[in-house]
Design a protein around this motif. Structure first.
Motif, PDB file in Angstrom:
ATOM      1  N   GLY A  14       0.716  -1.132   0.070  1.00 11.23           N
ATOM      2  CA  GLY A  14      -0.046  -0.207   0.150  1.00 11.23           C
ATOM      3  C   GLY A  14       0.950   1.462   0.019  1.00 11.23           C
ATOM      4  N   PHE A  15       1.831   1.400   0.951  1.00 13.52           N
ATOM      5  CA  PHE A  15       3.088   2.460   0.719  1.00 13.52           C
ATOM      6  C   PHE A  15       3.621   2.611  -0.683  1.00 13.52           C
ATOM      7  CE2 PHE A  15       2.946   1.917   5.374  1.00 13.52           C
ATOM      8  CZ  PHE A  15       2.815   3.123   5.692  1.00 13.52           C
ATOM      9  N   VAL A  16       3.552   1.527  -1.509  1.00 19.71           N
ATOM     10  CA  VAL A  16       4.446   1.396  -2.877  1.00 19.71           C
ATOM     11  C   VAL A  16       3.326   2.208  -3.690  1.00 19.71           C
ATOM     12  CG1 VAL A  16       5.126   0.469  -4.994  1.00 19.71           C
ATOM     13  CG2 VAL A  16       5.561  -0.538  -2.668  1.00 19.71           C
ATOM     14  N   PRO A  18       1.365  10.956   5.659  1.00 15.26           N
ATOM     15  CA  PRO A  18       0.037  10.750   5.998  1.00 15.26           C
ATOM     16  C   PRO A  18      -0.743  10.054   4.820  1.00 15.26           C
ATOM     17  CG  PRO A  18       0.566  12.859   6.862  1.00 15.26           C
ATOM     18  CD  PRO A  18       1.770  12.357   6.081  1.00 15.26           C
ATOM     19  N   PHE A  19      -0.300  10.884   3.509  1.00 18.59           N
ATOM     20  CA  PHE A  19      -1.096  10.157   2.457  1.00 18.59           C
ATOM     21  C   PHE A  19      -0.971   8.888   2.167  1.00 18.59           C
ATOM     22  CE2 PHE A  19      -1.497   9.378  -2.064  1.00 18.59           C
ATOM     23  CZ  PHE A  19      -2.933   9.613  -2.380  1.00 18.59           C
ATOM     24  N   THR A  20       0.683   8.284   2.195  1.00 24.37           N
ATOM     25  CA  THR A  20       0.880   7.026   1.932  1.00 24.37           C
ATOM     26  C   THR A  20       0.370   6.046   3.074  1.00 24.37           C
ATOM     27  OG1 THR A  20       2.871   7.223   2.870  1.00 24.37           O
ATOM     28  CG2 THR A  20       2.765   7.597   0.619  1.00 24.37           C
ATOM     29  N   ALA A  21       0.161   6.739   4.305  1.00 31.87           N
ATOM     30  CA  ALA A  21      -0.270   5.591   5.389  1.00 31.87           C
ATOM     31  C   ALA A  21      -1.708   5.481   5.127  1.00 31.87           C
ATOM     32  CB  ALA A  21      -0.242   6.312   6.613  1.00 31.87           C
ATOM     33  N   PHE A  22      -2.448   6.358   4.393  1.00 30.50           N
ATOM     34  CA  PHE A  22      -3.933   6.098   4.067  1.00 30.50           C
ATOM     35  C   PHE A  22      -4.109   5.188   2.965  1.00 30.50           C
ATOM     36  CE2 PHE A  22      -7.881   7.854   2.040  1.00 30.50           C
ATOM     37  CZ  PHE A  22      -8.880   7.474   3.261  1.00 30.50           C
ATOM     38  N   CYS A  75     -12.495   4.916   2.051  1.00 27.73           N
ATOM     39  CA  CYS A  75     -11.192   4.847   1.496  1.00 27.73           C
ATOM     40  C   CYS A  75     -10.958   5.373   0.293  1.00 27.73           C
ATOM     41  CB  CYS A  75     -10.437   3.750   1.962  1.00 27.73           C
ATOM     42  SG  CYS A  75     -10.013   3.309   3.490  1.00 27.73           S
ATOM     43  N   LEU A  76     -11.525   4.950  -0.759  1.00 26.50           N
ATOM     44  CA  LEU A  76     -11.625   5.177  -2.002  1.00 26.50           C
ATOM     45  C   LEU A  76     -11.937   6.498  -2.311  1.00 26.50           C
ATOM     46  CD1 LEU A  76     -12.470   1.961  -3.926  1.00 26.50           C
ATOM     47  CD2 LEU A  76     -10.319   2.843  -3.586  1.00 26.50           C
ATOM     48  N   VAL A  77     -13.127   7.014  -1.825  1.00 28.59           N
ATOM     49  CA  VAL A  77     -13.662   8.204  -2.069  1.00 28.59           C
ATOM     50  C   VAL A  77     -12.504   9.273  -1.389  1.00 28.59           C
ATOM     51  CG1 VAL A  77     -15.374   9.882  -1.205  1.00 28.59           C
ATOM     52  CG2 VAL A  77     -15.930   7.560  -2.071  1.00 28.59           C
ATOM     53  N   SER A 125      -9.658   9.623  -3.640  1.00 28.26           N
ATOM     54  CA  SER A 125      -9.945  10.334  -4.754  1.00 28.26           C
ATOM     55  C   SER A 125     -10.318  11.847  -4.656  1.00 28.26           C
ATOM     56  CB  SER A 125     -11.349   9.799  -5.626  1.00 28.26           C
ATOM     57  OG  SER A 125     -11.282   8.389  -5.750  1.00 28.26           O
ATOM     58  N   VAL A 126     -10.647  12.213  -3.422  1.00 29.63           N
ATOM     59  CA  VAL A 126     -10.493  13.573  -3.188  1.00 29.63           C
ATOM     60  C   VAL A 126      -9.048  14.026  -2.830  1.00 29.63           C
ATOM     61  CG1 VAL A 126     -11.591  15.346  -1.553  1.00 29.63           C
ATOM     62  CG2 VAL A 126     -12.779  13.507  -2.247  1.00 29.63           C
ATOM     63  N   TRP A 127      -8.516  13.332  -2.163  1.00 30.18           N
ATOM     64  CA  TRP A 127      -7.058  13.883  -1.380  1.00 30.18           C
ATOM     65  C   TRP A 127      -6.236  13.958  -2.553  1.00 30.18           C
ATOM     66  CZ3 TRP A 127      -5.110  11.400   3.707  1.00 30.18           C
ATOM     67  CH2 TRP A 127      -3.871  11.991   3.941  1.00 30.18           C
ATOM     68  N   THR A 128      -6.016  13.017  -3.660  1.00 32.88           N
ATOM     69  CA  THR A 128      -4.955  12.945  -4.529  1.00 32.88           C
ATOM     70  C   THR A 128      -5.079  14.266  -5.349  1.00 32.88           C
ATOM     71  OG1 THR A 128      -4.994  10.782  -4.797  1.00 32.88           O
ATOM     72  CG2 THR A 128      -4.032  11.585  -6.346  1.00 32.88           C
ATOM     73  N   PRO A 129      -6.193  14.741  -6.048  1.00 30.88           N
ATOM     74  CA  PRO A 129      -6.353  15.709  -6.676  1.00 30.88           C
ATOM     75  C   PRO A 129      -6.069  17.036  -6.110  1.00 30.88           C
ATOM     76  CG  PRO A 129      -8.287  14.568  -7.149  1.00 30.88           C
ATOM     77  CD  PRO A 129      -7.574  13.841  -6.129  1.00 30.88           C
TER      78      PRO A 129
END
Ligand code: HDD
Ligand code: HEM
Ligand code: HEM
Lengths: 470, 333
Positions: B131-133, B158-162, B205-207, B210-214
């Motif tokens: 998941g970190f990858v 924090p993002f990769t942990a998520f 998580c997926l939602v 999808s919000v966090w990334t952009p």
């Protein structure tokens, strides 16, 4: 901080993980060949002894093979984590070679292993024999590819370097580089010696305790005939390998011989303490002219000395010098042991001589020591080069690697392997102590196609037998 | 040569192998993650047996992926591994413990709790590391030329942990769907109860991703906004797979959860690729720049074309030889 040098730590880590890994395949290659022979004899003669022997050794094979697989997965990531510059520079050449190993060997082994371990009553007898042969061939194919990669690093050929990247100009020359066949031959014989001496030692163990006499006599006799051929052949092969190295990597041979000055009629040292600062040996005891005779086949032949190259191009001498002596010493011991066996056999006392059987028992670890020290000679003797004459060790290491990261992973691998290795060795000894079972139909375990489930010996003493798969 | 684009073919092969690995090992890692929560020791036996015959082969895909990347897209191999150095170590340690636990657990009793923990912990560790990858792939790498120059813990944010948490939940869901297919009775009822919760968490998580990334990556935001007209089917299919999975779990269907779970993974995987296309080592290196020399790619491609059918042939043959066992064996219901 010396101790946190990422280069040094990466070297230690690589040496550690690959030494650990190499112990397993070197044994399984030899054992797979032995099992295939037993299966063939069982197929032809239908004598239950062979089947019983095969079933016993397959159990051990399964566990050792499993350990080889888990430690091998680690190896396939080492190049990238610690030697990324090297991996990037040589990927065009080493990448396809290592991928061919997966394609031609690993899938073959993994698939036919299932049939060998669990398929005896599911496939026709001929097919089962075929699977045993495929597993044995698979192990040789994987050592072929990995040794092609390794040999290329010692005697690189068939390539050119453009902008720091290796490009292949001839696949044939790159794969069949000048040291491949010597190394493959020497390693192949080393595997047969390892398998052979372990089987002989374990049979001796049972004979000494009066267990399974008929079967273990058969096993001892078979393996001693094989070793009678292979042990002397290994000495010859080692000599040829050394001559080839003398031609391509004279500095490595100088380190093996402890030769500082180039001279004619160089002695073969039996003992010496090489001193790199003073460029000489202390307390040297040698046989005059013998090194020249072996290496050049002339009494007065010229042997290159280490001082021919500047100090920054020499490998560390003492480890190479001593590892070489340990390996050769064990090789000589092995020849003596098989000759002793022949002599006893001719006098009809092979199965009774307790000193001989006891010696064989004690010799079980020796082939492993010889294999490791052999690799130490080869690999340490290559430094300071990673790809001989082309890429230095210091140019190959991962730039972003810090000492702290390298130390963490090194300690981590040591800890993980210590646990796994202890459990594995402990379990193999339990299988050996339990001994070969009786001949008869074997129940199918409920969970097929996993290496270890071929072994149905409990792991701890108090394991409740209802948990077992038999 | 112009007619056939070898690099593109290899991109397809590698992309497919990575996805094969994620699906196959994902389900058996998922079984390992769920394992400690199983209702009793007998369910644990069953769960472990449901993946025992396949995990070994699944891992060979990982080895092929590693060696294949080195051969065909070396820059990916030599940037990802240093960048994720400690994560890679944790993943390998996890895989080792889990691999041997499979074998030793069945033969032990006194040491069984240890091997149980090794199996569950190893699976969790390996899944989280993967998941970190994924998170690092989204987040990007600091490179100079083709060399990684970032720090040792850049992958730990924090993002990769998520994303790690998300993948653990995703694998657990795959594992549950597989378990539903392979078990019955108590174990299966427990999985039917658990799976909807996993699905709910995964969707959250997926939602989130999808919000966090952009919001943090302008390039990815632009990619989706500018191409919404063609890209909308991806999230739509993902939503459809989710609804189907939910229904299947409610109605206690056996086969559908597994396939709709896989479909959900396919859409997420494609979504990731679309976000980063054509970068293989974002934000700098495209797949063409990461490629190895054409001679090398061709040399290996010939072997793959020749050998893959043979490998598939004899793999299929052994599955056929053992066909009865999967149903009949003791721990196998
Ligand atoms: C059972 C194992 C075993 C035994 C008994 C011997 N060796 Fe060996 N030797 C190996 C196992 C090995 C090895 C592990 O297989 C090596 C390491 C790399 C290689 O190619 O083979 C090796 C390397 C190696 C090298 C280094 C080649 C290089 O430069 O890369 C030389 C010169 C020899 N051997 C010579 C000998 C001689 C003269 C022996 C006999 C008396 C001998 N070996 C016994
Ligand atoms: C850098 C070096 C090496 C790498 C990257 C490597 C990689 C691997 C991997 C990934 C596996 C597991 C494959 C599976 O799933 O079946 C494996 C097993 C094996 N390796 Fe290695 N290996 C290396 C060195 C060696 C050496 C030096 C030899 C022998 C000469 C060898 C021979 C084998 C064999 C025969 C197996 C089959 C498993 C066994 O018999 O235990 N490998 N290796
Ligand atoms: C299987 C038995 C092997 C053993 C026991 C072994 C042992 C070692 C040792 C002791 C070193 C450290 C050398 C030094 O400090 O100068 C080393 C280095 C290395 N070996 Fe091997 N080696 C083996 C096989 C291989 C193979 C098959 C490959 C490649 C395909 C390989 C590639 C390397 C590399 C890349 C290094 C790091 C550079 C170096 O320190 O020399 N080795 N190995």
């Amino acid at each position: 901080m010396e101790i946190l040098d990422p280069l040094l730590l990466s070297r230690i880590q690589f040496a550690f993980v690959i030494s650990f890994h190499a112990l397993f395949p070197v044994f399984t290659i030899g054992l797979a060949a032995y099992i295939a022979v037993l299966e063939a004899l069982w197929y032809v003669t239908e004598s239950a002894v062979y089947r019983q022997l095969s079933e016993f050794w397959v159990k051990i094979f399964a566990v050792v093979f499993g350990m080889g697989v888990v430690s091998g997965v680690v190896m396939s990531f080492q190049f990238g984590t610690n030697w990324s510059e090297f991996a990037f520079a040589t990927a065009n050449l080493l990448g396809p070679i290592l991928s061919y190993e997966v394609l031609t060997a690993f899938f073959l082994e993994a698939v036919f292993l299932g049939i060998l371990l669990f398929g005896r009553d599911r496939v026709p007898r001929g097919t089962h024999l075929f699977a045993a042969c495929m597993v044995a061939i698979g192990t040789f194919i994987s050592s072929f590819w990995i040794l092609a990669a390794n040999s290329w690093m010692h005697t690189p050929d068939g390539f050119e370097i453009r902008d720091g990247i290796v490009h292949v100009t001839s696949w044939l020359e790159a794969i069949f580089n000048p040291s491949l066949w010597y190394r493959f031959g020497h390693m192949g014989l080393a595997s047969l010696l390892t398998g052979g001496f372990v089987v002989a030692g374990v049979s001796a163990y049972f004979l000494l305790r009066g267990r399974g006499l008929e079967m273990n006599r058969k096993a001892l006799s078979m393996t001693l005939w094989l070793l009678l051929l292979v042990a002397p052949a290994q000495v010859l092969m080692g000599d040829l390998h050394g001559l080839n190295t003398f031609e391509h990597q004279p500095t490595k041979v100088a380190a093996m011989e402890g030769a500082w000055e180039t001279r004619q009629g160089a002695p073969l040292y039996l003992f010496a303490l090489p001193d790199a600062d003073a460029e000489t040996n202390h307390y040297a005891v040698g046989i005059p002219n013998l090194a020249s005779l072996i290496l050049t086949h002339h009494w007065d032949g010229e042997v290159h000395g280490l001082t021919e190259v500047s100090a920054d191009q020499r490998p560390p001498v003492a480890p190479v010098f001593w590892s070489f002596r340990v390996m050769v010493g064990i090789g000589v011991l092995m020849v003596l042991a098989v000759l002793w066996g022949l002599w006893l056999r001719l006098r009809g006392r092979l199965y009774e001589s307790r000193p001989f059987l006891r010696t064989l028992e004690l010799m079980i670890p020796l082939p492993f020591v010889a294999v490791l020290t052999g690799w130490f000679v080869t690999e340490i003797g290559r430094s300071p080069w990673l790809v001989y004459g082309e890429i230095r060790l210091s140019e190959g290491v991962t730039p972003a690697l810090t000492g702290g990261m390298a130390l963490t992973s090194l300690l981590g691998y040591v800890a993980v392997y210590a646990i796994i290795f202890t459990a594995g060795i402990y379990y193999v000894t339990r299988i050996v102590h339990a001994g070969p079972g009786e001949v008869g139909p074997v129940d199918e375990p409920s969970h097929a196609k996993r290496p270890f489930s071929a072994a149905d010996i409990p792991f701890d003493e108090d394991a409740d037998s209802s948990n077992l798969s038999r | 040569m112009e007619l056939i684009d070898i690099t593109l073919i290899w991109l397809g092969i590698i992309g497919l192998s990575v996805f094969m690995y994620v699906l196959l090992d994902g389900l058996d890692l998922g079984i390992g993650i769920l394992y400690p929560f199983a209702p009793d020791e007998q369910s644990r036996d069953t769960l472990m047996n449901s993946v025992a015959p396949i995990w070994d082969g699944n891992e060979t895909w990982l080895i092929l992926g590693g060696a294949g990347l080195l051969a065909t897209f070396p820059a990916v191999y030599t940037i990802y591994l240093p960048a994720l150095y400690l994560g890679v170590f944790l993943m390998l340690a996890g895989l080792i413990f889990r691999g041997v636990a499979f074998e030793f657990r069945f033969k032990s009793s006194r040491t069984r709790p240890f091997w149980n923990a090794a199996f569950a912990g190893g699976s969790l560790l390996a899944a989280a590391a993967q998941g970190f990858v994924v998170g690092t792939y989204i987040q990007g790498f600091e490179v100079e030329g083709f060399t990684y120059v970032g720090g040792p813990l850049d992958w730990l944010t924090p993002f990769t942990a998520f994303t790690a948490l998300s993948l653990v939940i995703g694998y657990a869901l795959l594992g549950a769907a597989w378990g539903i297919l392979k078990t019955e009775g108590l174990t299966q009822r427990w999985l039917y109860r658990l799976a909807p919760w996993l699905l709910l968490l995964l969707v959250l998580c997926l939602v989130g991703i999808s919000v966090w990334t952009p919001l943090t990556q302008e390039r990815i935001m632009a990619r989706w906004l500018d191409n919404w007209a063609v890209l909308w089917p991806l999230p739509a299919l993902g939503a459809a797979a989710t609804v189907l999975l939910w229904q299947a779990l409610r109605r206690r269907w056996e086969l559908v959860p597994f396939f709709s779970g896989m479909a959900l993974f396919v859409t997420v995987y494609l979504g990731l690729l679309v976000s980063q296309w054509p970068y293989m080592v974002p934000p700098e290196i495209t797949f063409r720049e990461a490629a190895s020399a054409p001679e090398s790619q061709l040399f290996l491609l010939l072997g793959v074309l020749l050998l893959l059918p043979v490998i598939i042939g004899y793999t299929a043959w052994t599955y056929w030889v053992f066909r009865g066992k999967v149903r009949a064996g003791a721990g196998y219901h």
